[in-house]
Design a protein around this motif. Structure first.
Motif, PDB file in Angstrom:
ATOM      1  N   SER A   1     -20.581 -28.498 -21.489  1.00 42.50           N
ATOM      2  CA  SER A   1     -20.367 -28.205 -22.906  1.00 42.50           C
ATOM      3  C   SER A   1     -21.596 -27.614 -23.589  1.00 42.50           C
ATOM      4  O   SER A   1     -21.532 -27.289 -24.781  1.00 42.50           O
ATOM      5  CB  SER A   1     -19.949 -29.482 -23.645  1.00 42.50           C
ATOM      6  N   PHE A   2     -22.693 -27.446 -22.861  1.00 40.21           N
ATOM      7  CA  PHE A   2     -23.933 -26.940 -23.465  1.00 40.21           C
ATOM      8  C   PHE A   2     -23.756 -25.623 -24.216  1.00 40.21           C
ATOM      9  O   PHE A   2     -24.400 -25.428 -25.270  1.00 40.21           O
ATOM     10  CB  PHE A   2     -25.014 -26.778 -22.395  1.00 40.21           C
ATOM     11  N   PRO A   3     -22.933 -24.664 -23.750  1.00 40.93           N
ATOM     12  CA  PRO A   3     -22.806 -23.421 -24.508  1.00 40.93           C
ATOM     13  C   PRO A   3     -22.468 -23.639 -25.982  1.00 40.93           C
ATOM     14  O   PRO A   3     -22.927 -22.878 -26.847  1.00 40.93           O
ATOM     15  CB  PRO A   3     -21.685 -22.677 -23.780  1.00 40.93           C
ATOM     16  N   PHE A   4     -21.720 -24.673 -26.300  1.00 41.43           N
ATOM     17  CA  PHE A   4     -21.342 -24.910 -27.687  1.00 41.43           C
ATOM     18  C   PHE A   4     -22.503 -25.474 -28.494  1.00 41.43           C
ATOM     19  O   PHE A   4     -22.589 -25.251 -29.705  1.00 41.43           O
ATOM     20  CB  PHE A   4     -20.116 -25.827 -27.751  1.00 41.43           C
ATOM     21  N   PHE A   5     -23.382 -26.219 -27.836  1.00 41.45           N
ATOM     22  CA  PHE A   5     -24.622 -26.637 -28.498  1.00 41.45           C
ATOM     23  C   PHE A   5     -25.466 -25.415 -28.833  1.00 41.45           C
ATOM     24  O   PHE A   5     -25.969 -25.281 -29.957  1.00 41.45           O
ATOM     25  CB  PHE A   5     -25.401 -27.582 -27.580  1.00 41.45           C
ATOM     26  N   TRP A   6     -25.606 -24.508 -27.878  1.00 37.90           N
ATOM     27  CA  TRP A   6     -26.427 -23.325 -28.136  1.00 37.90           C
ATOM     28  C   TRP A   6     -25.783 -22.431 -29.190  1.00 37.90           C
ATOM     29  O   TRP A   6     -26.480 -21.823 -30.017  1.00 37.90           O
ATOM     30  CB  TRP A   6     -26.705 -22.545 -26.856  1.00 37.90           C
ATOM     31  N   ARG A   7     -24.463 -22.337 -29.182  1.00 36.58           N
ATOM     32  CA  ARG A   7     -23.786 -21.560 -30.219  1.00 36.58           C
ATOM     33  C   ARG A   7     -24.109 -22.120 -31.601  1.00 36.58           C
ATOM     34  O   ARG A   7     -24.398 -21.373 -32.535  1.00 36.58           O
ATOM     35  CB  ARG A   7     -22.274 -21.565 -29.987  1.00 36.58           C
ATOM     36  N   GLU A   8     -24.046 -23.443 -31.734  1.00 35.40           N
ATOM     37  CA  GLU A   8     -24.345 -24.054 -33.030  1.00 35.40           C
ATOM     38  C   GLU A   8     -25.783 -23.788 -33.442  1.00 35.40           C
ATOM     39  O   GLU A   8     -26.067 -23.470 -34.609  1.00 35.40           O
ATOM     40  CB  GLU A   8     -24.080 -25.557 -32.972  1.00 35.40           C
ATOM     41  N   LEU A   9     -26.717 -23.904 -32.501  1.00 35.35           N
ATOM     42  CA  LEU A   9     -28.116 -23.630 -32.837  1.00 35.35           C
ATOM     43  C   LEU A   9     -28.333 -22.173 -33.225  1.00 35.35           C
ATOM     44  O   LEU A   9     -29.172 -21.869 -34.078  1.00 35.35           O
ATOM     45  CB  LEU A   9     -29.028 -23.993 -31.668  1.00 35.35           C
ATOM     46  N   SER A  10     -27.572 -21.268 -32.606  1.00 31.31           N
ATOM     47  CA  SER A  10     -27.738 -19.849 -32.949  1.00 31.31           C
ATOM     48  C   SER A  10     -27.432 -19.599 -34.415  1.00 31.31           C
ATOM     49  O   SER A  10     -28.055 -18.733 -35.049  1.00 31.31           O
ATOM     50  CB  SER A  10     -26.841 -18.972 -32.059  1.00 31.31           C
ATOM     51  N   TRP A  11     -26.484 -20.344 -34.967  1.00 33.24           N
ATOM     52  CA  TRP A  11     -26.183 -20.210 -36.397  1.00 33.24           C
ATOM     53  C   TRP A  11     -27.151 -21.023 -37.243  1.00 33.24           C
ATOM     54  O   TRP A  11     -27.523 -20.603 -38.348  1.00 33.24           O
ATOM     55  CB  TRP A  11     -24.738 -20.625 -36.664  1.00 33.24           C
ATOM     56  N   GLU A  12     -27.569 -22.159 -36.746  1.00 34.18           N
ATOM     57  CA  GLU A  12     -28.544 -22.954 -37.503  1.00 34.18           C
ATOM     58  C   GLU A  12     -29.825 -22.167 -37.741  1.00 34.18           C
ATOM     59  O   GLU A  12     -30.416 -22.225 -38.829  1.00 34.18           O
ATOM     60  CB  GLU A  12     -28.862 -24.246 -36.730  1.00 34.18           C
ATOM     61  N   TYR A  13     -30.256 -21.389 -36.747  1.00 37.48           N
ATOM     62  CA  TYR A  13     -31.488 -20.623 -36.887  1.00 37.48           C
ATOM     63  C   TYR A  13     -31.334 -19.447 -37.848  1.00 37.48           C
ATOM     64  O   TYR A  13     -32.327 -18.841 -38.250  1.00 37.48           O
ATOM     65  CB  TYR A  13     -31.961 -20.140 -35.516  1.00 37.48           C
TER      66      TYR A  13
ATOM     67  N   GLN B   1     -27.532  -9.006 -27.386  1.00 40.35           N
ATOM     68  CA  GLN B   1     -27.855  -9.964 -26.338  1.00 40.35           C
ATOM     69  C   GLN B   1     -27.884 -11.388 -26.890  1.00 40.35           C
ATOM     70  O   GLN B   1     -27.374 -12.317 -26.264  1.00 40.35           O
ATOM     71  CB  GLN B   1     -29.198  -9.607 -25.700  1.00 40.35           C
ATOM     72  N   ARG B   2     -28.457 -11.556 -28.075  1.00 38.45           N
ATOM     73  CA  ARG B   2     -28.513 -12.887 -28.685  1.00 38.45           C
ATOM     74  C   ARG B   2     -27.115 -13.435 -28.939  1.00 38.45           C
ATOM     75  O   ARG B   2     -26.819 -14.595 -28.627  1.00 38.45           O
ATOM     76  CB  ARG B   2     -29.284 -12.829 -30.006  1.00 38.45           C
ATOM     77  N   ASP B   3     -26.251 -12.609 -29.518  1.00 37.32           N
ATOM     78  CA  ASP B   3     -24.914 -13.093 -29.852  1.00 37.32           C
ATOM     79  C   ASP B   3     -24.029 -13.219 -28.615  1.00 37.32           C
ATOM     80  O   ASP B   3     -23.128 -14.060 -28.590  1.00 37.32           O
ATOM     81  CB  ASP B   3     -24.265 -12.179 -30.886  1.00 37.32           C
ATOM     82  N   ALA B   4     -24.274 -12.426 -27.590  1.00 40.18           N
ATOM     83  CA  ALA B   4     -23.535 -12.579 -26.340  1.00 40.18           C
ATOM     84  C   ALA B   4     -23.869 -13.915 -25.679  1.00 40.18           C
ATOM     85  O   ALA B   4     -22.980 -14.620 -25.190  1.00 40.18           O
ATOM     86  CB  ALA B   4     -23.849 -11.425 -25.394  1.00 40.18           C
ATOM     87  N   LEU B   5     -25.138 -14.280 -25.667  1.00 38.55           N
ATOM     88  CA  LEU B   5     -25.551 -15.561 -25.087  1.00 38.55           C
ATOM     89  C   LEU B   5     -24.948 -16.723 -25.860  1.00 38.55           C
ATOM     90  O   LEU B   5     -24.532 -17.722 -25.274  1.00 38.55           O
ATOM     91  CB  LEU B   5     -27.079 -15.667 -25.094  1.00 38.55           C
ATOM     92  N   ALA B   6     -24.874 -16.589 -27.182  1.00 34.97           N
ATOM     93  CA  ALA B   6     -24.384 -17.673 -28.034  1.00 34.97           C
ATOM     94  C   ALA B   6     -22.861 -17.687 -28.173  1.00 34.97           C
ATOM     95  O   ALA B   6     -22.309 -18.624 -28.745  1.00 34.97           O
ATOM     96  CB  ALA B   6     -25.031 -17.582 -29.410  1.00 34.97           C
ATOM     97  N   GLY B   7     -22.192 -16.651 -27.681  1.00 31.59           N
ATOM     98  CA  GLY B   7     -20.735 -16.645 -27.753  1.00 31.59           C
ATOM     99  C   GLY B   7     -20.181 -16.354 -29.127  1.00 31.59           C
ATOM    100  O   GLY B   7     -19.098 -16.823 -29.471  1.00 31.59           O
ATOM    101  N   ASN B   8     -20.895 -15.566 -29.910  1.00 38.84           N
ATOM    102  CA  ASN B   8     -20.466 -15.240 -31.274  1.00 38.84           C
ATOM    103  C   ASN B   8     -19.633 -13.960 -31.246  1.00 38.84           C
ATOM    104  O   ASN B   8     -20.168 -12.846 -31.260  1.00 38.84           O
ATOM    105  CB  ASN B   8     -21.683 -15.091 -32.178  1.00 38.84           C
TER     106      ASN B   8
END
Length: 276
Positions: A20-32, A227-234
């Motif tokens: 489930s880590f990808p969803f943690f990183w997705r959330e952090l991508s928006w938090e930043y 690249q940033r949004d591809a990694l984060a799944g946005n």
């Protein structure tokens, strides 16, 4: 590997954390991106090897398992700063910068609007506790947890608990958040995009049309926006960037990945389709 990681419940918790880590990183991508922080707490847990000397002299475990904040991720390596001091590794103190491959991830956790997400190894530990011991554990964390058999992967599938207000805060405890069985939580997380992704689509497109050089520019860290949004799944930002001509195949990160490869590695099916 420590004996803790040999425990079947802990092995399952670590597996779920990585799954489930990808969803943690997705959330952090928006938090930043937020001006006003939306998360109360966000961290990952990593193992650190204890020397054979410390194990022999102090009966120390083979690994110390420590929480790390200010998390960054480049598609391969996790990095951040320790939240506390190690007991048996003198060089690891609170604030020390550390890094580890994604395969070492043991857990992730964040809280938003009173909902705790992740914390799979913590839940495995709580499940083995008697009710009184569990209450003491939660009080030490200063954070109510869902039932040990349940979890949250995002905070959007369960209602935020109603917290005590005004004078009632003096005698009422914070309400424990709801939760879901892991498979259901993961299914729902996969079905839905992050709410900020779609909500910002028009604003994002407008901003990029005013600054067209940003569509393909490499930023200070060598990464492009795509690249940033591809990694984060946005998905919405990826679609906007692709429509404006962003390169998903030839431009590469300093680590050597293109946007398509990053999305594939993280399992973002809809993003992969948008990048092909």
């Amino acid at each position: 590997m420590s004996s803790e990681r040999h425990d079947p419940a802990m092995q399952q918790a670590i597996q779920r954390s990585q799954q489930s880590f990808p969803f943690f990183w997705r959330e952090l991508s928006w938090e930043y991106r937020r001006i006003v922080p939306g998360l109360d707490f966000a961290a990952i847990k990593l193992p650190f090897a204890v020397s054979a000397e410390a194990q022999a002299a102090h009966g120390a475990p083979a690994f110390e398992h420590m929480w790390v904040s200010d998390v960054q991720f480049d598609g391969h390596v996790l990095s951040g700063s320790l939240l506390n001091n190690a007991n048996f590794i003198p060089e690891l103190q609170s604030g020390t910068e550390v890094s580890a491959p994604l395969a070492d991830l043991e857990d992730w956790m964040y809280t938003s609007v009173g909902v705790l997400c992740g914390g799979f190894t913590v839940q495995a530990i709580r499940a083995a506790m008697a009710p009184g011991e569990r209450a003491e554990h939660d009080a030490a964390w200063g954070q109510p947890f869902p039932d040990p058999a349940l979890c949250n992967i995002t905070p959007y599938e369960v209602p935020a608990p109603k917290q005590p207000s005004r004078l009632s805060r003096l005698w009422k405890k914070a309400v424990a958040p709801g939760g879901l069985p892991f498979d259901e939580a993961l299914r729902l997380a996969r079905e839905k995009e992050h709410p900020m992704s779609e909500n910002m689509r028009e604003r994002y497109a407008s901003d990029l049309k005013e600054q067209p050089d940003m569509v393909s520019a490499a930023l200070d860290d060598g990464w492009t926006l795509l690249q940033r949004d591809a990694l984060a799944g946005n998905l919405a930002p990826v679609q906007v960037l692709r429509q404006l001509g962003a390169d998903a195949h030839n431009q590469r990160t300093p680590q050597g990945d293109n946007a398509l490869e990053l999305a594939q590695r993280m399992g973002w099916t809809r993003v992969v389709e948008a990048l092909r």
